[in-house]
Design a protein around this motif. Structure first.
Motif, PDB file in Angstrom:
ATOM      1  N   ARG A  46     -11.940 -10.791  37.517  1.00 36.42           N
ATOM      2  CA  ARG A  46     -11.369 -10.659  36.168  1.00 36.42           C
ATOM      3  C   ARG A  46     -12.128  -9.636  35.346  1.00 36.42           C
ATOM      4  O   ARG A  46     -11.534  -8.862  34.597  1.00 36.42           O
ATOM      5  N   GLY A  47     -13.444  -9.626  35.470  1.00 37.67           N
ATOM      6  CA  GLY A  47     -14.273  -8.685  34.721  1.00 37.67           C
ATOM      7  C   GLY A  47     -14.013  -7.245  35.115  1.00 37.67           C
ATOM      8  O   GLY A  47     -14.085  -6.343  34.276  1.00 37.67           O
ATOM      9  N   GLU A  48     -13.689  -7.027  36.388  1.00 34.28           N
ATOM     10  CA  GLU A  48     -13.361  -5.673  36.844  1.00 34.28           C
ATOM     11  C   GLU A  48     -12.051  -5.194  36.224  1.00 34.28           C
ATOM     12  O   GLU A  48     -11.877  -4.015  35.982  1.00 34.28           O
ATOM     13  N   MET A  49     -11.135  -6.134  35.954  1.00 37.76           N
ATOM     14  CA  MET A  49      -9.852  -5.771  35.362  1.00 37.76           C
ATOM     15  C   MET A  49      -9.966  -5.598  33.845  1.00 37.76           C
ATOM     16  O   MET A  49      -9.283  -4.791  33.255  1.00 37.76           O
TER      17      MET A  49
ATOM     18  N   LEU B  37     -15.825 -10.105  30.797  1.00 41.33           N
ATOM     19  CA  LEU B  37     -17.022 -10.247  31.609  1.00 41.33           C
ATOM     20  C   LEU B  37     -17.864 -11.409  31.101  1.00 41.33           C
ATOM     21  O   LEU B  37     -18.060 -11.571  29.900  1.00 41.33           O
ATOM     22  N   PHE B  38     -18.339 -12.217  32.014  1.00 46.31           N
ATOM     23  CA  PHE B  38     -19.266 -13.296  31.684  1.00 46.31           C
ATOM     24  C   PHE B  38     -20.586 -12.955  32.349  1.00 46.31           C
ATOM     25  O   PHE B  38     -20.636 -12.678  33.541  1.00 46.31           O
TER      26      PHE B  38
ATOM     27  N   ALA C 137     -17.466 -17.797  40.611  1.00 40.85           N
ATOM     28  CA  ALA C 137     -18.179 -16.524  40.422  1.00 40.85           C
ATOM     29  C   ALA C 137     -17.333 -15.349  40.915  1.00 40.85           C
ATOM     30  O   ALA C 137     -17.250 -14.310  40.247  1.00 40.85           O
ATOM     31  N   LYS C 138     -16.680 -15.515  42.056  1.00 44.48           N
ATOM     32  CA  LYS C 138     -15.831 -14.448  42.601  1.00 44.48           C
ATOM     33  C   LYS C 138     -14.667 -14.146  41.658  1.00 44.48           C
ATOM     34  O   LYS C 138     -14.375 -12.985  41.376  1.00 44.48           O
ATOM     35  N   LYS C 139     -14.020 -15.188  41.156  1.00 45.62           N
ATOM     36  CA  LYS C 139     -12.887 -14.982  40.248  1.00 45.62           C
ATOM     37  C   LYS C 139     -13.336 -14.342  38.929  1.00 45.62           C
ATOM     38  O   LYS C 139     -12.631 -13.504  38.370  1.00 45.62           O
TER      39      LYS C 139
END
Length: 161
Positions: A130-133, A138-139, A124-126
């Protein structure tokens, strides 16, 4: 708010001051990744664990399921399978071929159930990083982590991202 977020928020209830999922929302689309993990650990000679109380090894088959209410608008996937595989592998390499007693410290009971939660939190953290980048990665959904100790025994942990 997305459809998945709406379903997940509706599945939350307050218990003991924390928002804890009370049930898995209806999320019909799932992609699963399978990998493996080899660890060493002990249960610090605790009598409840019998012979497993001492140092021993375990080889887990790891299943990580990503579930969502909808598919990606453009790609028709829950999550990119390559990205999901990479995220799971990145989390597992933190523990693979390592002694969990050294990672988590003396006295922590690194049970299968505990490790399911740890891996879930890592994935979840990863995903969030990734979604912020890259917003396209985004999942929005639910993750279930299952660790198979054998064909007879396994543990799971699941919850929203």
């Amino acid at each position: 708010m997305t459809s998945s977020s709406h379903h997940i928020n509706n599945a939350l209830k307050v218990r003991g001051g924390d928002e804890t999922p009370s049930f898995r929302p209806y999320l019909p689309h799932t992609l699963a990744i399978r990998d493996s993990l080899m660890i060493a650990h002990s249960f610090h000679s605790h009598p409840s664990f019998g012979p497993a109380g001492g140092m021993h090894g375990a080889t887990y088959t790891v299943d990580v399921e990503f579930a969502s209410s909808t598919l990606h608008k453009e790609c028709n996937w829950v999550i990119d399978i390559g990205l999901a595989s990479e995220l799971v592998a990145d989390v597992l390499k933190e523990y693979n071929y390592k002694n969990l007693d050294e990672i988590f410290g003396d006295g922590v009971m690194t049970t299968t159930e505990f490790m399911c939660r740890v891996i879930h939190e890592g994935v979840a953290k990863k995903l969030k990083e990734r979604g912020e980048m890259n917003a396209d990665e985004l999942f929005d959904g639910w993750i279930k982590v299952t660790l198979w100790e054998s064909h007879k025994a396994w543990g799971s942990y699941e919850g929203p991202v």
